[in-house]
Write a protein that holds these residues in place. Structure first.
Motif, PDB file in Angstrom:
ATOM      1  N   UNK A 186       7.334   1.583  13.611  1.00 13.95           N
ATOM      2  CA  UNK A 186       8.441   0.924  14.277  1.00 13.95           C
ATOM      3  C   UNK A 186       9.679   0.829  13.407  1.00 13.95           C
ATOM      4  N   UNK A 187      10.850   0.717  14.052  1.00 11.87           N
ATOM      5  CA  UNK A 187      12.133   0.534  13.352  1.00 11.87           C
ATOM      6  C   UNK A 187      12.397   1.653  12.348  1.00 11.87           C
ATOM      7  N   UNK A 188      12.047   2.890  12.733  1.00 11.35           N
ATOM      8  CA  UNK A 188      12.325   4.022  11.861  1.00 11.35           C
ATOM      9  C   UNK A 188      11.466   4.098  10.619  1.00 11.35           C
ATOM     10  N   UNK A 189      10.226   3.624  10.739  1.00 14.60           N
ATOM     11  CA  UNK A 189       9.338   3.623   9.577  1.00 14.60           C
ATOM     12  C   UNK A 189       7.988   4.236   9.944  1.00 14.60           C
ATOM     13  N   UNK A 190       7.275   4.696   8.910  1.00 10.86           N
ATOM     14  CA  UNK A 190       5.991   5.377   9.076  1.00 10.86           C
ATOM     15  C   UNK A 190       4.982   4.794   8.102  1.00 10.86           C
ATOM     16  N   UNK A 191       3.741   4.706   8.537  1.00  4.68           N
ATOM     17  CA  UNK A 191       2.639   4.302   7.661  1.00  4.68           C
ATOM     18  C   UNK A 191       1.780   5.510   7.340  1.00  4.68           C
ATOM     19  N   UNK A 192       1.534   5.712   6.064  1.00  7.13           N
ATOM     20  CA  UNK A 192       0.693   6.801   5.554  1.00  7.13           C
ATOM     21  C   UNK A 192      -0.620   6.191   5.070  1.00  7.13           C
ATOM     22  N   UNK A 193      -1.773   6.817   5.438  1.00  7.71           N
ATOM     23  CA  UNK A 193      -3.073   6.265   5.075  1.00  7.71           C
ATOM     24  C   UNK A 193      -3.868   7.263   4.217  1.00  7.71           C
ATOM     25  N   UNK A 194      -4.411   6.726   3.123  1.00  3.72           N
ATOM     26  CA  UNK A 194      -5.142   7.542   2.154  1.00  3.72           C
ATOM     27  C   UNK A 194      -6.500   6.907   1.870  1.00  3.72           C
ATOM     28  N   UNK A 195      -7.482   7.765   1.550  1.00  2.95           N
ATOM     29  CA  UNK A 195      -8.822   7.304   1.206  1.00  2.95           C
ATOM     30  C   UNK A 195      -9.302   8.023  -0.044  1.00  2.95           C
ATOM     31  N   UNK A 196      -9.909   7.264  -0.959  1.00  2.71           N
ATOM     32  CA  UNK A 196     -10.518   7.835  -2.160  1.00  2.71           C
ATOM     33  C   UNK A 196     -11.930   7.286  -2.284  1.00  2.71           C
ATOM     34  N   UNK A 197     -12.928   8.157  -2.111  1.00  4.48           N
ATOM     35  CA  UNK A 197     -14.322   7.717  -2.221  1.00  4.48           C
ATOM     36  C   UNK A 197     -14.765   7.614  -3.674  1.00  4.48           C
ATOM     37  N   UNK A 198     -14.179   8.423  -4.543  1.00  4.35           N
ATOM     38  CA  UNK A 198     -14.520   8.352  -5.955  1.00  4.35           C
ATOM     39  C   UNK A 198     -14.099   6.998  -6.522  1.00  4.35           C
ATOM     40  N   UNK A 199     -14.929   6.419  -7.366  1.00  7.59           N
ATOM     41  CA  UNK A 199     -14.603   5.123  -7.945  1.00  7.59           C
ATOM     42  C   UNK A 199     -13.671   5.283  -9.153  1.00  7.59           C
ATOM     43  N   UNK A 200     -12.696   4.392  -9.248  1.00  4.02           N
ATOM     44  CA  UNK A 200     -11.735   4.434 -10.353  1.00  4.02           C
ATOM     45  C   UNK A 200     -11.516   3.017 -10.875  1.00  4.02           C
ATOM     46  N   UNK A 201     -10.853   2.929 -12.038  1.00  2.00           N
ATOM     47  CA  UNK A 201     -10.455   1.627 -12.578  1.00  2.00           C
ATOM     48  C   UNK A 201      -9.080   1.266 -12.020  1.00  2.00           C
ATOM     49  N   UNK A 202      -8.702   0.014 -12.176  1.00  2.29           N
ATOM     50  CA  UNK A 202      -7.529  -0.508 -11.493  1.00  2.29           C
ATOM     51  C   UNK A 202      -6.237   0.201 -11.896  1.00  2.29           C
ATOM     52  N   UNK A 203      -6.051   0.526 -13.172  1.00  2.00           N
ATOM     53  CA  UNK A 203      -4.752   1.074 -13.569  1.00  2.00           C
ATOM     54  C   UNK A 203      -4.525   2.486 -13.030  1.00  2.00           C
ATOM     55  N   UNK A 204      -5.560   3.107 -12.459  1.00  2.00           N
ATOM     56  CA  UNK A 204      -5.405   4.438 -11.869  1.00  2.00           C
ATOM     57  C   UNK A 204      -4.988   4.384 -10.403  1.00  2.00           C
ATOM     58  N   UNK A 205      -4.897   3.191  -9.828  1.00  2.00           N
ATOM     59  CA  UNK A 205      -4.372   3.081  -8.462  1.00  2.00           C
ATOM     60  C   UNK A 205      -2.900   3.483  -8.476  1.00  2.00           C
ATOM     61  N   UNK A 206      -2.540   4.435  -7.600  1.00  2.00           N
ATOM     62  CA  UNK A 206      -1.188   5.016  -7.616  1.00  2.00           C
ATOM     63  C   UNK A 206      -0.574   4.976  -6.230  1.00  2.00           C
ATOM     64  N   UNK A 207       0.683   4.573  -6.175  1.00  2.00           N
ATOM     65  CA  UNK A 207       1.487   4.663  -4.965  1.00  2.00           C
ATOM     66  C   UNK A 207       2.846   5.225  -5.359  1.00  2.00           C
ATOM     67  N   UNK A 208       3.361   6.151  -4.565  1.00  2.00           N
ATOM     68  CA  UNK A 208       4.709   6.678  -4.791  1.00  2.00           C
ATOM     69  C   UNK A 208       5.340   7.015  -3.447  1.00  2.00           C
ATOM     70  N   UNK A 209       6.632   6.757  -3.336  1.00  2.00           N
ATOM     71  CA  UNK A 209       7.398   7.044  -2.125  1.00  2.00           C
ATOM     72  C   UNK A 209       8.733   7.620  -2.559  1.00  2.00           C
ATOM     73  N   UNK A 210       9.168   8.707  -1.904  1.00  2.00           N
ATOM     74  CA  UNK A 210      10.452   9.258  -2.290  1.00  2.00           C
ATOM     75  C   UNK A 210      10.907  10.372  -1.384  1.00  2.00           C
ATOM     76  N   UNK A 211      12.016  10.950  -1.755  1.00  2.00           N
ATOM     77  CA  UNK A 211      12.580  12.088  -1.022  1.00  2.00           C
ATOM     78  C   UNK A 211      11.899  13.363  -1.524  1.00  2.00           C
ATOM     79  N   UNK A 212      10.599  13.433  -1.250  1.00  2.00           N
ATOM     80  CA  UNK A 212       9.782  14.529  -1.750  1.00  2.00           C
ATOM     81  C   UNK A 212       9.711  15.667  -0.735  1.00  2.00           C
ATOM     82  N   UNK A 213       9.438  16.845  -1.233  1.00  3.52           N
ATOM     83  CA  UNK A 213       9.100  17.989  -0.401  1.00  3.52           C
ATOM     84  C   UNK A 213       7.616  18.284  -0.582  1.00  3.52           C
TER      85      UNK A 213
END
Length: 219
Positions: A186-213
């Motif tokens: 809504x309001x010109x926005x999009x939700x992106x959903x990701x899943x990782x089954x492999x277990x990781x530690x907290x500092x490896x959680x990554x989020x990035x948003x940008x004008x990417x190709x």
């Protein structure tokens, strides 16, 4: 004679003091709950430099039953907490949020939060520091994720991860794992959903948003 003098000198020397032992819990705090899975949903407002969202760790008890869980946080606006879908009381200090739990049982703890962080989650806007694009990205090592969402920031736990990222339609979001899909928010926005089954530690959680190709790799 020389040997006797050397032995006498060694005997007279003061023994080197032993290093003091670490006090219990001084290196890593005692972990009373095991995070099996982390469900993180965030909405990023790059222009405002602000994140809002919820974090839902699924936890099971460890060792002796304990009546609360303590997660790290610094400077967050924590607006609501629920346990297994029911609203509950909570306490917030300068460094933690603590939530009461029924001891000895698994739980899902959902914490709603907001922040304008200076660590952990970074924002870039055109015209600031020579930037030409809009972008947001995370850098959690060593313990910086606590500045943008409540978490167990010590690398003593491993868990799988689900991440939902909401951002403006003209931006691309990336996070841990496989992209499972996108949906209008809504309001010109999009939700992106990701899943990782492999277990990781907290500092490896990554989020990035940008004008990417995006590019798809063959094979």
């Amino acid at each position: 004679m020389l040997t006797w003098l050397l032995l006498s000198a060694l005997a007279a020397a003061e023994p080197a003091p032993l290093p003091a032992a670490d006090a219990p819990g001084s290196v890593q705090p005692l972990r009373r709950w095991d995070v099996e899975h982390l469900d993180l949903a965030v909405d990023l407002d790059i222009d405002a430099g602000r994140v809002t969202g919820t974090t839902t760790p699924r936890v099971v008890p460890l060792a002796r039953p304990y009546p609360s869980i303590r997660l790290d946080q610094v400077g967050l606006d924590i607006t609501a907490v629920s346990v297994d879908g029911k609203a509950t009381d909570f306490t917030v200090s300068d460094t933690h949020v603590e939530v009461p739990l029924t001891p000895g049982q698994p739980h899902e703890v959902t914490i709603a939060f907001a922040a304008e962080p200076e660590l952990g989650l970074h924002f870039r806007r055109p015209g600031e520091d020579g930037a030409r694009v809009r972008e947001a990205w995370t850098q959690g090592e060593n313990e910086d994720h606590r500045y943008w969402f409540p978490s167990w920031v010590h690398p003593t736990d491993l868990f799988s991860v689900s991440v939902a990222v909401t951002a403006d339609d003209d931006l691309v979001a990336v996070a841990n794992g496989t992209l499972k899909g996108t949906e209008p928010a809504g309001a010109g926005r999009t939700t992106w959903r990701f899943e990782l089954e492999q277990q990781i530690v907290i500092y490896l959680v990554v989020v990035a948003v940008g004008e990417y190709q995006t590019r798809e790799l063959a094979g």
